[in-house]
Design a protein around this motif. Structure first.
Motif, PDB file in Angstrom:
ATOM      1  N   MET A   1     -12.728   3.491  10.034  1.00  0.00           N
ATOM      2  CA  MET A   1     -11.809   4.513   9.519  1.00  0.00           C
ATOM      3  C   MET A   1     -10.584   3.942   9.054  1.00  0.00           C
ATOM      4  SD  MET A   1     -11.918   7.703   8.803  1.00  0.00           S
ATOM      5  CE  MET A   1     -11.072   9.013   7.902  1.00  0.00           C
ATOM      6  N   ARG A   2     -10.082   2.962   9.743  1.00  0.00           N
ATOM      7  CA  ARG A   2      -8.986   2.482   9.192  1.00  0.00           C
ATOM      8  C   ARG A   2      -9.146   1.587   7.863  1.00  0.00           C
ATOM      9  NH1 ARG A   2      -5.827  -2.421  12.747  1.00  0.00           N
ATOM     10  NH2 ARG A   2      -7.547  -3.355  11.977  1.00  0.00           N
ATOM     11  N   TYR A   3      -9.936   0.996   7.852  1.00  0.00           N
ATOM     12  CA  TYR A   3     -10.524  -0.038   6.667  1.00  0.00           C
ATOM     13  C   TYR A   3     -10.496   1.076   5.358  1.00  0.00           C
ATOM     14  CZ  TYR A   3     -11.113  -3.840   9.986  1.00  0.00           C
ATOM     15  OH  TYR A   3     -10.781  -4.688  10.980  1.00  0.00           O
ATOM     16  N   ARG A   4     -11.035   2.201   5.844  1.00  0.00           N
ATOM     17  CA  ARG A   4     -11.535   3.123   4.517  1.00  0.00           C
ATOM     18  C   ARG A   4      -9.930   3.594   4.086  1.00  0.00           C
ATOM     19  NH1 ARG A   4     -15.820   7.433   5.285  1.00  0.00           N
ATOM     20  NH2 ARG A   4     -17.192   5.584   5.169  1.00  0.00           N
ATOM     21  N   LEU A   5      -9.222   3.811   4.917  1.00  0.00           N
ATOM     22  CA  LEU A   5      -7.783   4.382   4.691  1.00  0.00           C
ATOM     23  C   LEU A   5      -6.830   3.497   4.126  1.00  0.00           C
ATOM     24  CD1 LEU A   5      -5.773   6.805   4.922  1.00  0.00           C
ATOM     25  CD2 LEU A   5      -5.136   5.832   7.127  1.00  0.00           C
ATOM     26  N   THR A   6      -7.050   2.234   4.423  1.00  0.00           N
ATOM     27  CA  THR A   6      -6.370   1.092   3.789  1.00  0.00           C
ATOM     28  C   THR A   6      -6.917   0.875   2.258  1.00  0.00           C
ATOM     29  OG1 THR A   6      -6.062   0.060   5.942  1.00  0.00           O
ATOM     30  CG2 THR A   6      -5.603  -1.381   3.945  1.00  0.00           C
ATOM     31  N   PHE A   7      -7.988   1.012   2.325  1.00  0.00           N
ATOM     32  CA  PHE A   7      -8.785   0.788   0.884  1.00  0.00           C
ATOM     33  C   PHE A   7      -8.561   1.793  -0.045  1.00  0.00           C
ATOM     34  CE2 PHE A   7     -12.219   1.984  -2.026  1.00  0.00           C
ATOM     35  CZ  PHE A   7     -12.495   0.535  -2.949  1.00  0.00           C
ATOM     36  N   ILE A   8      -8.583   3.084   0.282  1.00  0.00           N
ATOM     37  CA  ILE A   8      -7.851   4.202  -0.553  1.00  0.00           C
ATOM     38  C   ILE A   8      -6.468   3.872  -0.729  1.00  0.00           C
ATOM     39  CG2 ILE A   8      -7.711   6.823  -0.323  1.00  0.00           C
ATOM     40  CD1 ILE A   8     -10.224   6.799   1.101  1.00  0.00           C
ATOM     41  N   ALA A   9      -5.568   3.581  -0.014  1.00  0.00           N
ATOM     42  CA  ALA A   9      -4.330   3.348  -0.196  1.00  0.00           C
ATOM     43  C   ALA A   9      -4.268   2.329  -1.283  1.00  0.00           C
ATOM     44  CB  ALA A   9      -3.445   3.185   1.079  1.00  0.00           C
ATOM     45  N   GLY A  10      -5.045   1.318  -0.982  1.00  0.00           N
ATOM     46  CA  GLY A  10      -4.691   0.220  -2.181  1.00  0.00           C
ATOM     47  C   GLY A  10      -5.265   0.628  -3.561  1.00  0.00           C
ATOM     48  N   VAL A  11      -6.202   1.635  -3.512  1.00  0.00           N
ATOM     49  CA  VAL A  11      -6.618   1.988  -4.929  1.00  0.00           C
ATOM     50  C   VAL A  11      -5.786   2.876  -5.441  1.00  0.00           C
ATOM     51  CG1 VAL A  11      -8.574   3.421  -5.954  1.00  0.00           C
ATOM     52  CG2 VAL A  11      -9.177   1.652  -4.386  1.00  0.00           C
ATOM     53  N   ALA A  12      -5.099   3.662  -4.669  1.00  0.00           N
ATOM     54  CA  ALA A  12      -3.965   4.603  -5.164  1.00  0.00           C
ATOM     55  C   ALA A  12      -2.724   3.822  -5.887  1.00  0.00           C
ATOM     56  CB  ALA A  12      -3.671   5.659  -4.138  1.00  0.00           C
ATOM     57  N   LEU A  13      -2.281   2.784  -4.836  1.00  0.00           N
ATOM     58  CA  LEU A  13      -1.300   2.245  -5.285  1.00  0.00           C
ATOM     59  C   LEU A  13      -1.528   1.230  -6.635  1.00  0.00           C
ATOM     60  CD1 LEU A  13       1.480   0.936  -4.867  1.00  0.00           C
ATOM     61  CD2 LEU A  13       0.587  -0.813  -3.331  1.00  0.00           C
ATOM     62  N   GLY A  14      -2.647   0.659  -6.714  1.00  0.00           N
ATOM     63  CA  GLY A  14      -3.243   0.154  -7.983  1.00  0.00           C
ATOM     64  C   GLY A  14      -3.227   0.739  -9.062  1.00  0.00           C
ATOM     65  N   TYR A  15      -3.795   1.983  -8.970  1.00  0.00           N
ATOM     66  CA  TYR A  15      -3.830   2.904 -10.054  1.00  0.00           C
ATOM     67  C   TYR A  15      -2.417   3.406 -10.375  1.00  0.00           C
ATOM     68  CZ  TYR A  15      -4.511   7.204 -12.557  1.00  0.00           C
ATOM     69  OH  TYR A  15      -4.798   8.444 -13.499  1.00  0.00           O
ATOM     70  N   VAL A  16      -1.540   3.552  -9.552  1.00  0.00           N
ATOM     71  CA  VAL A  16      -0.219   3.908 -10.133  1.00  0.00           C
ATOM     72  C   VAL A  16       0.448   2.943 -10.893  1.00  0.00           C
ATOM     73  CG1 VAL A  16       2.221   4.580  -9.020  1.00  0.00           C
ATOM     74  CG2 VAL A  16       0.368   5.778  -8.314  1.00  0.00           C
ATOM     75  N   LEU A  17       0.267   1.686 -10.388  1.00  0.00           N
ATOM     76  CA  LEU A  17       0.996   0.492 -10.899  1.00  0.00           C
ATOM     77  C   LEU A  17       0.244   0.133 -12.330  1.00  0.00           C
ATOM     78  CD1 LEU A  17       1.739  -1.859  -7.903  1.00  0.00           C
ATOM     79  CD2 LEU A  17       3.355  -0.492  -9.103  1.00  0.00           C
ATOM     80  N   GLY A  18      -0.941   0.474 -12.078  1.00  0.00           N
ATOM     81  CA  GLY A  18      -1.565   0.097 -13.595  1.00  0.00           C
ATOM     82  C   GLY A  18      -1.397   0.938 -14.614  1.00  0.00           C
ATOM     83  N   THR A  19      -1.278   2.517 -14.444  1.00  0.00           N
ATOM     84  CA  THR A  19      -0.775   3.236 -15.267  1.00  0.00           C
ATOM     85  C   THR A  19       0.515   3.068 -15.819  1.00  0.00           C
ATOM     86  OG1 THR A  19      -0.425   4.971 -13.762  1.00  0.00           O
ATOM     87  CG2 THR A  19      -2.636   5.212 -14.458  1.00  0.00           C
ATOM     88  N   ARG A  20       1.351   2.595 -14.871  1.00  0.00           N
ATOM     89  CA  ARG A  20       2.776   2.531 -15.361  1.00  0.00           C
ATOM     90  C   ARG A  20       2.795   1.305 -16.180  1.00  0.00           C
ATOM     91  NH1 ARG A  20       6.400   2.567 -10.588  1.00  0.00           N
ATOM     92  NH2 ARG A  20       6.008   4.778 -10.697  1.00  0.00           N
ATOM     93  N   ALA A  21       2.057   0.264 -15.947  1.00  0.00           N
ATOM     94  CA  ALA A  21       2.222  -0.870 -16.937  1.00  0.00           C
ATOM     95  C   ALA A  21       1.392  -0.597 -18.009  1.00  0.00           C
ATOM     96  CB  ALA A  21       1.313  -2.160 -16.392  1.00  0.00           C
ATOM     97  N   GLY A  22       0.457   0.081 -18.109  1.00  0.00           N
ATOM     98  CA  GLY A  22      -0.212   0.391 -19.336  1.00  0.00           C
ATOM     99  C   GLY A  22       0.522   1.434 -20.346  1.00  0.00           C
ATOM    100  N   ARG A  23       1.244   2.302 -19.653  1.00  0.00           N
ATOM    101  CA  ARG A  23       2.091   3.125 -20.469  1.00  0.00           C
ATOM    102  C   ARG A  23       3.267   2.515 -21.185  1.00  0.00           C
ATOM    103  NH1 ARG A  23       1.896   7.871 -22.930  1.00  0.00           N
ATOM    104  NH2 ARG A  23       4.371   8.510 -23.384  1.00  0.00           N
TER     105      ARG A  23
END
Length: 101
Positions: free
Chosen positions: A1-23
């Protein structure tokens, strides 16, 4: 469960940073495109190309209508007539380079 939560947090952070750079990249491209279209040399070239196209369309219409007669569809005749009216005016009504804000 801990790894899944870490993975989801990493995906969310990557999405936010990627959309900001894309904008930021989108805004940069938009600015350079606006500068390009506002360049007087580009505007003059576009206006002269449009004017030449209108002249050629009118000549082609007259050439075809002389050979074909009244069989030219009304929709084609109307479009050519509107092109001829636009080119006979002193100013251009093209919306090239205008921004819709």
């Amino acid at each position: 469960m801990r790894y899944r939560l870490t993975f989801i947090a990493g995906v969310a952070l990557g999405y936010v940073l990627g959309t900001r750079a894309g904008r930021e990249r989108y805004e940069q491209l938009k600015k350079s495109a606006r500068q390009f279209t506002e360049n007087p040399a580009v505007r003059n070239a576009a206006e002269s190309a449009a004017h030449g196209g209108r002249d050629i369309a009118g000549k082609a219409y007259h050439s075809v209508s002389d050979k074909v007669g009244d069989k030219v569809p009304a929709s084609v005749a109307e479009r050519v007539r509107s092109l001829r009216d636009r080119s006979s005016q002193n100013g251009f009504e093209d919306d090239w380079g205008t921004t819709n804000t």
